[in-house]
Motif scaffolding. Structure first.
Motif, PDB file in Angstrom:
ATOM      1  N   GLN A   1       3.290  -6.023   3.739  1.00  0.00           N
ATOM      2  CA  GLN A   1       4.695  -5.852   3.384  1.00  0.00           C
ATOM      3  C   GLN A   1       4.908  -5.834   1.874  1.00  0.00           C
ATOM      4  N   GLY A   2       3.808  -5.841   1.115  1.00  0.00           N
ATOM      5  CA  GLY A   2       3.910  -5.934  -0.342  1.00  0.00           C
ATOM      6  C   GLY A   2       3.837  -4.588  -1.021  1.00  0.00           C
ATOM      7  N   ALA A   3       2.970  -4.518  -2.077  1.00  0.00           N
ATOM      8  CA  ALA A   3       2.920  -3.329  -2.914  1.00  0.00           C
ATOM      9  C   ALA A   3       2.375  -2.126  -2.154  1.00  0.00           C
ATOM     10  N   THR A   4       1.477  -2.346  -1.241  1.00  0.00           N
ATOM     11  CA  THR A   4       0.927  -1.234  -0.463  1.00  0.00           C
ATOM     12  C   THR A   4       1.293  -1.407   1.002  1.00  0.00           C
ATOM     13  N   ARG A   5       1.972  -0.425   1.553  1.00  0.00           N
ATOM     14  CA  ARG A   5       2.439  -0.517   2.926  1.00  0.00           C
ATOM     15  C   ARG A   5       1.666   0.384   3.872  1.00  0.00           C
ATOM     16  N   GLU A   6       0.690   1.108   3.341  1.00  0.00           N
ATOM     17  CA  GLU A   6      -0.096   1.990   4.177  1.00  0.00           C
ATOM     18  C   GLU A   6      -1.078   1.191   5.039  1.00  0.00           C
TER      19      GLU A   6
ATOM     20  N   ILE B   1      -3.280  -7.867  -3.804  1.00  0.00           N
ATOM     21  CA  ILE B   1      -3.368  -9.161  -4.492  1.00  0.00           C
ATOM     22  C   ILE B   1      -2.355  -9.170  -5.633  1.00  0.00           C
ATOM     23  N   THR B   2      -1.275  -9.886  -5.472  1.00  0.00           N
ATOM     24  CA  THR B   2      -0.245  -9.989  -6.501  1.00  0.00           C
ATOM     25  C   THR B   2      -0.537 -11.162  -7.413  1.00  0.00           C
TER      26      THR B   2
ATOM     27  N   GLN C   1       1.308 -13.753  -7.881  1.00  0.00           N
ATOM     28  CA  GLN C   1       1.765 -15.015  -7.306  1.00  0.00           C
ATOM     29  C   GLN C   1       1.150 -15.197  -5.934  1.00  0.00           C
ATOM     30  N   ASP C   2       0.445 -16.301  -5.756  1.00  0.00           N
ATOM     31  CA  ASP C   2      -0.252 -16.547  -4.500  1.00  0.00           C
ATOM     32  C   ASP C   2       0.697 -16.556  -3.310  1.00  0.00           C
ATOM     33  N   ALA C   3       1.920 -17.024  -3.516  1.00  0.00           N
ATOM     34  CA  ALA C   3       2.859 -17.133  -2.407  1.00  0.00           C
ATOM     35  C   ALA C   3       3.249 -15.767  -1.850  1.00  0.00           C
ATOM     36  N   LEU C   4       3.119 -14.719  -2.673  1.00  0.00           N
ATOM     37  CA  LEU C   4       3.502 -13.378  -2.242  1.00  0.00           C
ATOM     38  C   LEU C   4       2.325 -12.582  -1.700  1.00  0.00           C
ATOM     39  N   THR C   5       1.131 -13.112  -1.819  1.00  0.00           N
ATOM     40  CA  THR C   5      -0.060 -12.402  -1.368  1.00  0.00           C
ATOM     41  C   THR C   5      -0.361 -12.745   0.088  1.00  0.00           C
ATOM     42  N   GLU C   6      -0.487 -11.723   0.905  1.00  0.00           N
ATOM     43  CA  GLU C   6      -0.883 -11.944   2.299  1.00  0.00           C
ATOM     44  C   GLU C   6      -2.409 -12.016   2.330  1.00  0.00           C
ATOM     45  N   TRP C   7      -2.915 -13.216   2.058  1.00  0.00           N
ATOM     46  CA  TRP C   7      -4.353 -13.378   1.874  1.00  0.00           C
ATOM     47  C   TRP C   7      -5.139 -13.047   3.129  1.00  0.00           C
ATOM     48  N   GLN C   8      -4.591 -13.312   4.294  1.00  0.00           N
ATOM     49  CA  GLN C   8      -5.314 -12.994   5.515  1.00  0.00           C
ATOM     50  C   GLN C   8      -5.506 -11.487   5.656  1.00  0.00           C
ATOM     51  N   ILE C   9      -4.520 -10.697   5.227  1.00  0.00           N
ATOM     52  CA  ILE C   9      -4.634  -9.237   5.287  1.00  0.00           C
ATOM     53  C   ILE C   9      -5.594  -8.744   4.209  1.00  0.00           C
ATOM     54  N   ALA C  10      -5.512  -9.346   3.020  1.00  0.00           N
ATOM     55  CA  ALA C  10      -6.412  -8.948   1.932  1.00  0.00           C
ATOM     56  C   ALA C  10      -7.869  -9.235   2.283  1.00  0.00           C
ATOM     57  N   MET C  11      -8.123 -10.390   2.890  1.00  0.00           N
ATOM     58  CA  MET C  11      -9.495 -10.721   3.281  1.00  0.00           C
ATOM     59  C   MET C  11      -9.994  -9.819   4.408  1.00  0.00           C
ATOM     60  N   ALA C  12      -9.119  -9.519   5.355  1.00  0.00           N
ATOM     61  CA  ALA C  12      -9.515  -8.603   6.432  1.00  0.00           C
ATOM     62  C   ALA C  12      -9.812  -7.214   5.875  1.00  0.00           C
ATOM     63  N   THR C  13      -9.017  -6.784   4.908  1.00  0.00           N
ATOM     64  CA  THR C  13      -9.259  -5.480   4.274  1.00  0.00           C
ATOM     65  C   THR C  13     -10.595  -5.479   3.537  1.00  0.00           C
ATOM     66  N   ALA C  14     -10.900  -6.577   2.851  1.00  0.00           N
ATOM     67  CA  ALA C  14     -12.178  -6.667   2.139  1.00  0.00           C
ATOM     68  C   ALA C  14     -13.354  -6.598   3.107  1.00  0.00           C
ATOM     69  N   ILE C  15     -13.241  -7.254   4.242  1.00  0.00           N
ATOM     70  CA  ILE C  15     -14.320  -7.206   5.241  1.00  0.00           C
ATOM     71  C   ILE C  15     -14.470  -5.794   5.786  1.00  0.00           C
TER      72      ILE C  15
END
Length: 282
Positions: A67-72, A239-240, A242-256
Motif C-alpha cells: 500500500q506504499g510507494a509501489t502498488r504493483e 523500504i521507506t 520510517q519503519d512504521a510505514l514499511t510493510e516489512w513482511q511484504i518486503a521480506m517476502a519480495t526479497a525471498i
C-alpha cells in the motif's frame, strides 16, 4: 589406492558447514520474517521458526503488492525482471558468439583493431556513458519499454573475449574437414563451433542472467511506470525511511522471491555446464 582419511576430512567439512550456516542464516531470517505480521516484526518478536501468515503474506505479495510507494504486484515485477534478464543474457551471447567467430575465422582489414575496440569498452560501463545512452533511448521513444531496458545492455566485451579465446582452441583440422565436406562458414558455425561452445555458453548465460537481474540504475532511469519497474527497484521502494510505514513482511517476502529465479538458473545451468564438460572430453 585411496586412503581412508575419515577424521582428516572432518575439519574441512566443518568449515564448509559453518560457512553455509553463516551465509544461509540471514536468508532464513528473511524467510521467517516474511511469515509474520508487521506488528510482530516491528516489535522484534520474531524467532527462528516460520510464523502463521506465510500463505497470506505471499499471496498479497504476488498478486496485490503493498500500500506504499509501489502498488504493483510482485508477480508483475518478477515478470519484467525475468524478461529483462533473459533478453540481456541471450542478446549478449548471440552477439558475442557472432563477433568472436568473425574475428577468429574471417580475415578482413582492421580485424584486430575491431576486436581491441570492443575490448576497450570494458573500461566504459553503463554508469560512465549513462547520459548519452539515456539520450539516445529517449530520442528513440524507448522509455518504459522492454527494448529500452535491454538493447543498451546486450553488447558484451567480456563474452566476446571468452568466446574468441575458446574458438582459438578449436583444432584447425576441424575447419579443414568442414571445408573438404563442402561446408560453408555458417554450417561450420552451426554444426561444429556451437556444439563445442555449450560449456562456455552455459557459464556465460549464468553470469549475464545474474548481471541483468541485478540491474538497478538503468531501469531506475528509463522506467516511470510502476508496471515496468523491476524487482530490485520494487524492493527499494518498499523500504521507506520510517519503519512504521514499511510493510516489512511484504518486503521480506519480495526479497525471498527475488532470489529464486537466479538460484534456479544457477542450479539448472550447473547441470548443463557439467554435461557440456563431459561431452567435450568425449
Amino acid at each position: 589406492m585411496v586412503e581412508n582419511r575419515r577424521f582428516g576430512n572432518l575439519l574441512p567439512h566443518a568449515i564448509l558447514i559453518l560457512g553455509v550456516l553463516i551465509l544461509a542464516f540471514p536468508v532464513w531470517l528473511a524467510f521467517v520474517a516474511s511469515t509474520h505480521d508487521a506488528t510482530t516484526i516491528i516489535n522484534g518478536q520474531i524467532g527462528v521458526l516460520p510464523g502463521p501468515d506465510l500463505i497470506k503474506n505471499y499471496t498479497q505479495t504476488l498478486f496485490h503488492g503493498t500500500q506504499g510507494a509501489t502498488r504493483e504486484p510482485v508477480l508483475t515485477m518478477l515478470t519484467t525482471s525475468l524478461i529483462m534478464a533473459v533478453a540481456i543474457a541471450v542478446g549478449k551471447i548471440v552477439i558475442s558468439l557472432i563477433s568472436a567467430f568473425a574475428v577468429v575465422y574471417f580475415r578482413f582489414r582492421f580485424r584486430m583493431f575491431a576486436f581491441w575496440l570492443i575490448f576497450i569498452t570494458l573500461m566504459l560501463p553503463v554508469e560512465v556513458r549513462i547520459y548519452p545512452t539515456y539520450k539516445i533511448v529517449s530520442d528513440l521513444h524507448l522509455l518504459d519499454t522492454y527494448a529500452g531496458l535491454t538493447l543498451p545492455l546486450i553488447a558484451s566485451a567480456t563474452a566476446t573475449l571468452l568466446f574468441r579465446q575458446f574458438f582459438m582452441t578449436i583444432p584447425d583440422e576441424l575447419l579443414e574437414a568442414s571445408k573438404i565436406d563442402g561446408a560453408g562458414p555458417l554450417k561450420f558455425f552451426k554444426d561444429t563451433a556451437l556444439p563445442l561452445s555449450v560449456t562456455s555458453i552455459a557459464a556465460m548465460f549464468v553470469i549475464q542472467f545474474i548481471y541483468g537481474w541485478n540491474q538497478y540504475l538503468w531501469p531506475l532511469l528509463i522506467t516511470t511506470q510502476d508496471s515496468m519497474q523491476t524487482i530490485v527497484i520494487g524492493i527499494r521502494k518498499m523500504i521507506t525511511t520510517q519503519d512504521a510505514l514499511t510493510e516489512w513482511q511484504i518486503a521480506m517476502a519480495t526479497a525471498i522471491l527475488a532470489m529464486l529465479p537466479p538460484v534456479v538458473v544457477v542450479v539448472v545451468m550447473q547441470k548443463l555446464f557439467v554435461k557440456g564438460l563431459v561431452e567435450t572430453e568425449k
